[in-house]
Write a protein that holds these residues in place. Structure first.
Motif, PDB file in Angstrom:
ATOM      1  N   SER A  94      59.890  23.379 -40.416  1.00 34.13           N
ATOM      2  CA  SER A  94      60.485  22.096 -40.007  1.00 34.13           C
ATOM      3  C   SER A  94      61.881  21.928 -40.605  1.00 34.13           C
ATOM      4  O   SER A  94      62.785  21.426 -39.937  1.00 34.13           O
ATOM      5  CB  SER A  94      59.574  20.930 -40.377  1.00 34.13           C
ATOM      6  N   ASP A 116      57.984  19.326 -31.198  1.00 32.66           N
ATOM      7  CA  ASP A 116      56.532  19.180 -31.018  1.00 32.66           C
ATOM      8  C   ASP A 116      56.043  19.973 -29.809  1.00 32.66           C
ATOM      9  O   ASP A 116      55.072  20.721 -29.887  1.00 32.66           O
ATOM     10  CB  ASP A 116      56.165  17.696 -30.854  1.00 32.66           C
ATOM     11  N   ASP A 125      52.395  24.679 -34.423  1.00 35.70           N
ATOM     12  CA  ASP A 125      52.438  23.315 -34.964  1.00 35.70           C
ATOM     13  C   ASP A 125      51.688  23.175 -36.287  1.00 35.70           C
ATOM     14  O   ASP A 125      52.038  22.356 -37.121  1.00 35.70           O
ATOM     15  CB  ASP A 125      51.933  22.300 -33.932  1.00 35.70           C
ATOM     16  N   GLU A 126      50.695  24.033 -36.490  1.00 36.82           N
ATOM     17  CA  GLU A 126      49.926  23.958 -37.747  1.00 36.82           C
ATOM     18  C   GLU A 126      50.737  24.502 -38.938  1.00 36.82           C
ATOM     19  O   GLU A 126      50.387  24.288 -40.082  1.00 36.82           O
ATOM     20  CB  GLU A 126      48.642  24.798 -37.625  1.00 36.82           C
ATOM     21  N   VAL A 128      54.063  24.068 -39.448  1.00 38.62           N
ATOM     22  CA  VAL A 128      55.395  23.455 -39.491  1.00 38.62           C
ATOM     23  C   VAL A 128      55.884  23.174 -40.908  1.00 38.62           C
ATOM     24  O   VAL A 128      57.083  23.225 -41.177  1.00 38.62           O
ATOM     25  CB  VAL A 128      55.403  22.186 -38.596  1.00 38.62           C
ATOM     26  N   ASN A 129      54.964  22.937 -41.840  1.00 41.96           N
ATOM     27  CA  ASN A 129      55.398  22.642 -43.213  1.00 41.96           C
ATOM     28  C   ASN A 129      55.155  23.795 -44.177  1.00 41.96           C
ATOM     29  O   ASN A 129      55.054  23.599 -45.383  1.00 41.96           O
ATOM     30  CB  ASN A 129      54.727  21.357 -43.716  1.00 41.96           C
ATOM     31  N   GLU A 130      55.069  24.997 -43.618  1.00 39.44           N
ATOM     32  CA  GLU A 130      54.912  26.180 -44.472  1.00 39.44           C
ATOM     33  C   GLU A 130      56.267  26.850 -44.673  1.00 39.44           C
ATOM     34  O   GLU A 130      57.084  26.887 -43.752  1.00 39.44           O
ATOM     35  CB  GLU A 130      53.966  27.186 -43.812  1.00 39.44           C
ATOM     36  N   VAL A 131      56.451  27.398 -45.872  1.00 39.87           N
ATOM     37  CA  VAL A 131      57.690  28.130 -46.150  1.00 39.87           C
ATOM     38  C   VAL A 131      57.658  29.448 -45.364  1.00 39.87           C
ATOM     39  O   VAL A 131      56.636  30.127 -45.328  1.00 39.87           O
ATOM     40  CB  VAL A 131      57.830  28.394 -47.667  1.00 39.87           C
TER      41      VAL A 131
END
Lengths: 254, 546
Positions: A94, A116, A125-126, A128-131
């Motif tokens: 993201s 999205d 989408d799962e 999205v907040n992973e480095v």
């Protein structure tokens, strides 16, 4: 002039001539395949279109914008997926898409909708907040594709963009590209998978050793090679002078 | 154990170290034979020189040097262990995260024990010049004080202590990678912060520990305490040397055997750690459990959204990449190393502090912005392609890239100035003049650093990469130093000669004129430095040849 236009473009790296006097046009609504063996100059051509590499001579324009004189304006019109997407590995997906979206000046609300949509379509989408340092090649490719499509570009330059994608995602990307072409986007697409090129591209340019050796529809290429009814693979091998594969395999003592 | 596997793996690890490091792929040092030759030279030259010089030293002078000679022999084994551990830790911390994993050993037929032996051998060989030069210096000392008989034992025990360092480094690698991975996996954003804080503390402690002043105090302590701290394993080789010097053979044998026993113990521990954790693979790091994408992108202070996006990216690069932590540790080390001797000097603390105040302020306003801005282009590595393919202008890039160096340096200058004002107060006017000079210097250094960094970037991502070519480093050092000197000249003259005091005679007027002159010089240099920086960035954009 609309679309992606290259006029007499040339590029050398020292004594190595990467691209020789290349003239090419990718018209609006066209998916144009750029084929050629490794080292034939495809990636250099694409980088010159993106003003990442400066041509030694010639002119490149994107929808009438001179790439050399107005590189920033030109970049706003085009989406690019490089052969090896070097993403910022320490950012989350993201954060990276925010960086790209901000650079393209996309409104936050619009960006949210598009990110999205695209991430869901590519099943990212799962994550999205992973480095991104932990991402597989396919996942990185999906983020690169998302970032190239984010600003609804008028032209797309895709350097082996389907590499590493799972069949479902590859199918989605191919369908999206066909739809975008239908809406008038000019797409320059390189791949080593000739079946994909045959299925997707309305016109194909074959490069070898920095020069264009043939250009046209698949049918026109076959007739140029004097091989009507043959596969695109055989046509490609003939046009690039690499038909000696059988002898090479026979010579291998495996 | 397959010794041919160990040998080839050790060679691979050794070569990878040099080829991945800033020495470069074509470095002569990546050839083991060159290192072996270097070892011989580094032993032979000081050995021959000292053997020739020491007998010529007058006896009177020699008697005062003798304690130093004895202490050097006692301390060397401990020092060698610590030095290898220090070098190993710094290498590990300076290594890019992407290169930290050597996954190939996961699928090759190599046992953990073979890996530990190979890794130890490669570390020993890599740092062997340190061992040989140390022995080249200390062996003549032993001969000179008439202890020729202890030399063979001394060499053996020193080599053993040196190898300890290598085994401990190997064990630490497993543990550090494991802790790092677990921290990231389990605690997300908090883990990132915690890791950066831990790494900075570790680097500061390690670098301060090897500060010559601190080292001197510590070594004196070790020598004095060898007899009392005999139960600490790291001291055992030194204790054995002490007893050998007093010809206490029984105790020497006990501590030599204990040292050998400890070697097996740490080797076993390193092997078990490697068996347990093996080679780390890249992990998935989730910074938030939410799977909802919340777009970000706004203006901030003087930054438009694009410049702010660049600045945010820079901040994340600095705080999330292990190899960048050392750049955060440098200013802390700089300040602590400068202040420590003064703060521990006792009586004339205030006088000493006012002496270093201007120097310290100059150091912080010079090095911090210079370092952070000059690495900001090179640290992009191959991802610099993103900057080229996105519609980011030179102005936006410069503002985004300089935001962090300026904010960090500004905060650092304020913190240091306040601390110094608290410890050794000066008149408010002088304090203000120093702040004005530091602020101008900080801005000029930011532009100069980025200008040089964009002209001479090094995109090499190897261990302890400096992100700036050697030429760039030298140019930056000279230009930055000259600019600092120019900006501080009015203040230095005011402090040393009472600049302008003849002008109306009043101190306040003189100080005011000093500030004005500083501002004039600073503004002039700021304009020049900005031009230099913008030209560098434009050149960078136009010369990209990926």
């Amino acid at each position: 002039m609309d679309g992606i236009i290259l006029e007499s473009v040339a590029k050398s790296f020292g004594n190595n001539v990467a691209v020789k006097d290349m003239t090419l046009s990718v018209l609006p609504g066209e998916v144009h395949g750029l084929l050629g063996p490794n080292g034939s100059g495809k990636s250099t051509t694409m980088k010159m279109i993106m003003s990442i590499v400066k041509p030694d001579r010639g002119k490149i324009s994107l929808w009438g914008v001179d790439v050399l004189r107005q590189p920033i304006d030109a970049k706003r019109l085009v989406g690019y997926v490089p052969e090896l997407p070097y993403l910022y590995e320490y950012l989350t997906a993201s954060e990276y898409l925010d960086f790209v979206g901000t650079a393209y000046g996309i409104d936050l609300k619009v960006r949210r909708e598009r990110v999205d949509e695209l991430l869901k379509a590519l099943q990212m989408d799962e994550h999205v907040n992973e480095v991104m340092s932990g991402f597989s090649q396919g996942m990185r490719q999906k983020i690169a594709i998302t970032s190239a499509l984010l600003h609804r570009p008028r032209a797309l330059v895709l350097d082996e963009a389907l590499n590493g994608l799972d069949p479902r995602s590859a199918k989605i990307v191919k369908d999206v590209l066909q739809r975008l072409a239908g809406e008038g986007v000019s797409i320059l697409f390189s791949t080593h998978v000739l079946e994909i090129a045959e299925a997707m591209c309305s016109r194909i340019t074959i490069m070898n050793e920095g020069s264009i050796v043939a250009e046209g529809t698949v049918k026109e290429l076959r007739s140029k090679a004097g091989m009507p009814g043959s596969t695109l693979e055989d046509t490609f091998l003939k046009l690039t002078g690499s038909e000696d594969t059988e002898k090479i395999v026979e010579a291998l003592k495996l | 154990m397959n010794w041919s596997t160990v040998k080839s793996l050790a060679a691979v690890l050794f070569k990878s170290y040099f080829r991945a490091s800033r020495f470069g792929r074509r470095s002569l040092l990546s050839n083991p034979l060159v290192i072996a030759f270097l070892d011989i030279v580094l032993f032979a030259v000081p050995f021959a020189l000292l053997m020739f010089i020491l007998p010529l030293v007058p006896a009177k002078l020699m008697s005062s040097v003798r304690p130093v000679e004895i202490n050097s022999l006692i301390v060397l084994p401990v020092l060698l262990t610590s030095a290898v551990i220090l070098a190993g830790i710094l290498f590990e911390l300076g290594q890019a995260s992407g290169l930290a994993s050597s996954e190939a050993v996961n699928w090759l037929p190599v046992s953990p024990r073979e890996y530990v032996v190979a890794s130890t051998v490669s570390v020993v060989f890599t740092y062997s010049p340190l061992l040989f030069i140390s022995l080249g210096v200390t062996v003549p000392l032993a001969v000179n004080i008439g202890m020729l008989s202890i030399v063979p034992f001394f060499i053996l025990i020193s080599v053993l202590a040196f190898a300890w360092g290598a085994v401990i480094v190997e064990a630490l690698r497993s543990v550090m990678n494991r802790i790092s991975t677990t921290l990231y996996k389990k605690s997300g954003r908090l883990g990132v912060i915690l890791r950066i804080v831990l790494v900075v503390i570790l680097l500061v402690v390690v670098q301060i520990a090897f500060n010559p002043y601190i080292l001197y105090i510590a070594l004196s302590g070790i020598v004095a305490g060898v007899n009392f701290a005999w139960f600490v394993p790291v001291i055992w080789p030194s204790v054995a040397v002490v007893y050998l010097m007093t010809t206490d053979v029984a105790r020497t044998t006990v501590f030599a055997l204990l040292s050998l026993f400890f070697t097996f113990l740490i080797f076993e521990a390193a092997t078990r750690l490697r068996i347990r954790y093996w080679s780390p693979v890249p992990v998935t790091i989730t910074l938030s459990t939410s799977t909802v994408y919340v777009p970000q992108g706004r203006s901030f202070l003087w930054l438009d959204p694009v410049a702010f996006a660049v600045a945010s990216k820079e901040l994340r690069s600095l705080t999330r990449r292990r190899e960048m932590a050392r750049f955060l540790a440098v200013p802390v080390v700089l300040v602590v190393a400068s202040l420590l001797p003064v703060l521990t000097s006792g009586s004339n603390q205030k006088t000493s502090l006012s002496g270093v105040s201007l120097v310290l302020l100059a150091e912080v306003s010079l090095f911090l912005p210079m370092m952070l801005s000059s690495i900001s282009v090179g640290q992009e590595g191959r991802s610099i392609a993103n900057i080229y393919m996105l519609p980011i202008s030179a102005d936006e890039l410069v503002l985004g890239k300089l935001f962090l160096p300026w904010i960090f340096s500004g905060a650092g200058i304020l913190a240091i100035a306040s601390l110094l004002q608290f410890l050794a107060p000066v008149a408010a006017g002088l304090f203000l003049a120093a702040l004005v000079a530091a602020a101008f210097n900080m801005m000029v250094q930011g532009y100069l650093g980025l200008g040089t960094g964009s002209r001479y970037p090094s995109f090499d991502a190897g261990p302890r990469a400096r992100y700036l070519s050697l030429a760039g480093f030298l140019i930056e050092f000279v230009t930055g130093g000259l600019a600092t000197l120019a900006i501080l000249t009015p203040l230095i003259l005011y402090e040393s000669t009472g600049l302008f005091t003849g002008f109306g005679g009043a101190q306040t007027v003189s100080l005011l004129l000093t500030i004005v002159l500083t501002a004039v010089v600073g503004t002039f240099l700021l304009v020049l430095a900005r031009h230099y920086c913008m030209q560098g960035i434009k050149k960078l954009f136009s010369s990209m040849e990926a």
